[in-house]
Design a protein around this motif. Structure first.
Motif, PDB file in Angstrom:
ATOM      1  N   ILE A 132       1.101  -1.086  -0.246  1.00 22.58           N
ATOM      2  CA  ILE A 132      -0.056   0.162   0.027  1.00 22.58           C
ATOM      3  C   ILE A 132       0.823   1.063  -0.159  1.00 22.58           C
ATOM      4  N   ALA A 133       1.366   2.069  -0.946  1.00 25.79           N
ATOM      5  CA  ALA A 133       1.694   3.349  -0.984  1.00 25.79           C
ATOM      6  C   ALA A 133       0.985   4.960  -0.253  1.00 25.79           C
ATOM      7  N   GLY A 134       1.889   4.923   1.050  1.00 26.35           N
ATOM      8  CA  GLY A 134       0.858   5.620   1.951  1.00 26.35           C
ATOM      9  C   GLY A 134       1.143   7.570   1.330  1.00 26.35           C
ATOM     10  N   VAL A 135       1.547   7.308  -0.389  1.00 28.78           N
ATOM     11  CA  VAL A 135       0.795   8.308  -0.893  1.00 28.78           C
ATOM     12  C   VAL A 135       1.162   8.173  -2.073  1.00 28.78           C
ATOM     13  N   ASN A 136       0.861   9.473  -2.210  1.00 28.85           N
ATOM     14  CA  ASN A 136       0.065   9.642  -4.074  1.00 28.85           C
ATOM     15  C   ASN A 136       1.801  10.125  -4.841  1.00 28.85           C
ATOM     16  N   PRO A 137       2.908   9.263  -5.583  1.00 29.25           N
ATOM     17  CA  PRO A 137       3.981   9.301  -6.135  1.00 29.25           C
ATOM     18  C   PRO A 137       3.385  10.261  -7.137  1.00 29.25           C
ATOM     19  N   TYR A 138       2.601  11.288  -8.081  1.00 22.70           N
ATOM     20  CA  TYR A 138       2.571  12.061  -9.234  1.00 22.70           C
ATOM     21  C   TYR A 138       2.332  13.692  -8.652  1.00 22.70           C
ATOM     22  N   GLY A 145      10.779  11.069   0.429  1.00 21.88           N
ATOM     23  CA  GLY A 145      10.749   9.601   0.690  1.00 21.88           C
ATOM     24  C   GLY A 145       9.252   9.423   0.210  1.00 21.88           C
ATOM     25  N   LEU A 146       8.951   7.906  -0.301  1.00 22.15           N
ATOM     26  CA  LEU A 146       7.122   7.214  -0.556  1.00 22.15           C
ATOM     27  C   LEU A 146       7.617   6.156   0.870  1.00 22.15           C
ATOM     28  N   PRO A 147       6.520   6.919   1.584  1.00 22.30           N
ATOM     29  CA  PRO A 147       5.921   5.529   3.131  1.00 22.30           C
ATOM     30  C   PRO A 147       5.113   4.716   2.429  1.00 22.30           C
ATOM     31  N   LEU A 187      10.375   2.990   4.076  1.00 23.03           N
ATOM     32  CA  LEU A 187       9.832   4.712   3.587  1.00 23.03           C
ATOM     33  C   LEU A 187      10.928   4.057   2.407  1.00 23.03           C
ATOM     34  N   ILE A 188      10.343   4.397   1.054  1.00 27.11           N
ATOM     35  CA  ILE A 188      11.637   4.208  -0.034  1.00 27.11           C
ATOM     36  C   ILE A 188      12.067   5.625  -1.049  1.00 27.11           C
ATOM     37  N   ARG A 189      13.339   6.302  -0.872  1.00 28.70           N
ATOM     38  CA  ARG A 189      13.689   6.877  -1.159  1.00 28.70           C
ATOM     39  C   ARG A 189      13.850   6.850  -2.694  1.00 28.70           C
ATOM     40  N   THR A 190      13.552   7.631  -3.195  1.00 25.08           N
ATOM     41  CA  THR A 190      12.694   8.229  -4.934  1.00 25.08           C
ATOM     42  C   THR A 190      13.668   9.366  -5.961  1.00 25.08           C
ATOM     43  N   ARG A 191      14.206   9.036  -6.841  1.00 26.37           N
ATOM     44  CA  ARG A 191      13.822  10.600  -7.432  1.00 26.37           C
ATOM     45  C   ARG A 191      13.425  10.264  -8.866  1.00 26.37           C
ATOM     46  N   PRO A 192      12.724  11.929  -8.779  1.00 26.32           N
ATOM     47  CA  PRO A 192      12.459  12.373 -10.193  1.00 26.32           C
ATOM     48  C   PRO A 192      12.593  11.867 -11.899  1.00 26.32           C
ATOM     49  N   GLY A 193      12.064  11.162 -12.227  1.00 25.72           N
ATOM     50  CA  GLY A 193      12.140  10.831 -13.830  1.00 25.72           C
ATOM     51  C   GLY A 193      12.485   9.469 -13.888  1.00 25.72           C
ATOM     52  N   LEU A 217       3.329 -16.249  -1.872  1.00 33.75           N
ATOM     53  CA  LEU A 217       3.241 -15.251  -2.871  1.00 33.75           C
ATOM     54  C   LEU A 217       4.121 -13.821  -2.670  1.00 33.75           C
ATOM     55  N   TRP A 218       4.401 -13.701  -4.024  1.00 35.32           N
ATOM     56  CA  TRP A 218       4.717 -12.414  -4.016  1.00 35.32           C
ATOM     57  C   TRP A 218       3.935 -11.210  -4.263  1.00 35.32           C
ATOM     58  N   ALA A 219       4.632  -9.935  -3.887  1.00 39.30           N
ATOM     59  CA  ALA A 219       4.188  -9.183  -4.038  1.00 39.30           C
ATOM     60  C   ALA A 219       4.640  -7.673  -4.842  1.00 39.30           C
ATOM     61  N   ALA A 220       4.151  -6.568  -6.124  1.00 42.25           N
ATOM     62  CA  ALA A 220       4.515  -5.880  -6.763  1.00 42.25           C
ATOM     63  C   ALA A 220       4.229  -4.427  -6.508  1.00 42.25           C
ATOM     64  N   LEU A 221       4.617  -3.561  -6.364  1.00 43.80           N
ATOM     65  CA  LEU A 221       3.990  -2.129  -6.965  1.00 43.80           C
ATOM     66  C   LEU A 221       4.692  -1.751  -7.587  1.00 43.80           C
ATOM     67  N   THR A 222       4.881  -1.069  -9.090  1.00 41.25           N
ATOM     68  CA  THR A 222       5.384  -0.307  -9.868  1.00 41.25           C
ATOM     69  C   THR A 222       4.297   0.921  -9.710  1.00 41.25           C
ATOM     70  N   PHE A 223       6.033   1.898 -10.238  1.00 45.07           N
ATOM     71  CA  PHE A 223       4.969   3.631  -9.910  1.00 45.07           C
ATOM     72  C   PHE A 223       6.119   3.827 -10.411  1.00 45.07           C
ATOM     73  N   PHE A 224       5.735   5.773 -11.000  1.00 47.56           N
ATOM     74  CA  PHE A 224       6.801   6.288 -12.070  1.00 47.56           C
ATOM     75  C   PHE A 224       6.512   7.353 -10.934  1.00 47.56           C
ATOM     76  N   VAL A 225       8.217   8.322 -11.214  1.00 45.24           N
ATOM     77  CA  VAL A 225       8.030   9.455 -10.722  1.00 45.24           C
ATOM     78  C   VAL A 225       8.474  10.452 -10.896  1.00 45.24           C
ATOM     79  N   PRO A 226       7.409  11.733 -11.517  1.00 43.58           N
ATOM     80  CA  PRO A 226       7.528  12.498 -12.364  1.00 43.58           C
ATOM     81  C   PRO A 226       8.484  13.548 -11.772  1.00 43.58           C
ATOM     82  N   GLU A 227       9.217  14.665 -13.024  1.00 39.93           N
ATOM     83  CA  GLU A 227       9.417  15.675 -12.970  1.00 39.93           C
ATOM     84  C   GLU A 227       9.021  16.404 -12.337  1.00 39.93           C
TER      85      GLU A 227
END
Length: 228
Positions: A132-138, A145-147, A187-193, A217-227
């Motif tokens: 579950i993403a705690g915030v919206n990366p977009y 970071g993204l919790p 907490l996932i540290r992210t970078r724009p783009g 049981l494999w969990a996956a979450l995919t997302f993009f961090v825009p500029e």
């Protein structure tokens, strides 16, 4: 459009749409859930029109598949990669052979997609294991970071390895790992783009009536961090 891809480090082969391999395939947006039904053999597996702006959460859960291990070393390599510890002792205590045994696996994947502004929130979908993403990366501030929270059967999955696969705009891919805390959070540290794929695995004994001896049981979450 979205592909179902089997592979590693953002590289792999797009898979055809086969409903016999799918347990759930859903589009979640604005509190509404729409089951997705593609055509047999479609590549990409998902192709649709989303009319309303907002955060789209694609949910995809597979039916169980099995894998045979002809030698223990290959299973041990998987155990080591995912940080499961001393599985061999547990394996032998159950009276299981060191070769010629089966694993059953299911995949529980989510992708966060921005439609228009992309506003909205991720949420619990009820898969047996999920991020579950705690915030919206977009739209939200990711400077700290993204919790995320990792759930198993609706409860926090503590002290579990999370693999972070990060793809840069250049195509370079980097992999690192961290552990969820006692509340299943990280907490996932992210970078724009950059594009991110989070991965976590639950390993448990398979039911006694199963051909397999281990379930994963494999969990996956995919997302993009825009500029910004």
């Amino acid at each position: 459009m979205a592909n179902l891809v089997i592979g590693q480090r953002f590289e792999g082969s797009p898979q055809m749409f086969f409903d016999t391999r799918i347990a759930r395939f859903e589009l979640h947006q604005g509190g509404q859930v729409a089951p997705y039904a593609g055509r047999m053999g479609d590549i990409p597996a998902l192709e649709t029109v989303i009319k309303d702006p907002g955060l789209l959460v694609i949910v995809h859960q597979t039916q169980p598949s099995t894998l045979k291990y002809h030698e223990w070393s290959k299973f041990q390599a998987f155990v080591d990669e995912k940080g499961f510890g001393d599985v061999l002792s547990r394996h032998l205590e159950r009276g299981l052979p060191r070769d010629g045994f089966y694993e059953s696996y299911t995949r529980h994947a989510k992708a966060l997609i921005a439609v228009g502004s992309g506003s909205g929130t991720d949420h619990v979908t009820g898969m047996e294991v999920e991020f579950i993403a705690g915030v919206n990366p977009y739209v939200d501030d990711l400077s700290q970071g993204l919790p995320v929270q990792l759930l198993y059967q609706g409860q926090p999955l503590a002290e579990t390895q999370i693999t972070i696969i990060e793809r840069a705009p250049t195509g370079d891919v980097h992999v690192k790992t961290l552990q969820s805390d006692d509340r299943g959070q990280a907490l996932i540290r992210t970078r724009p783009g950059h594009t991110y794929l989070l991965d976590a695995v639950v390993l448990r004994p398979a039911p006694k009536n199963s051909e397999a001896v281990w379930d994963t049981l494999w969990a996956a979450l995919t997302f993009f961090v825009p500029e910004r």
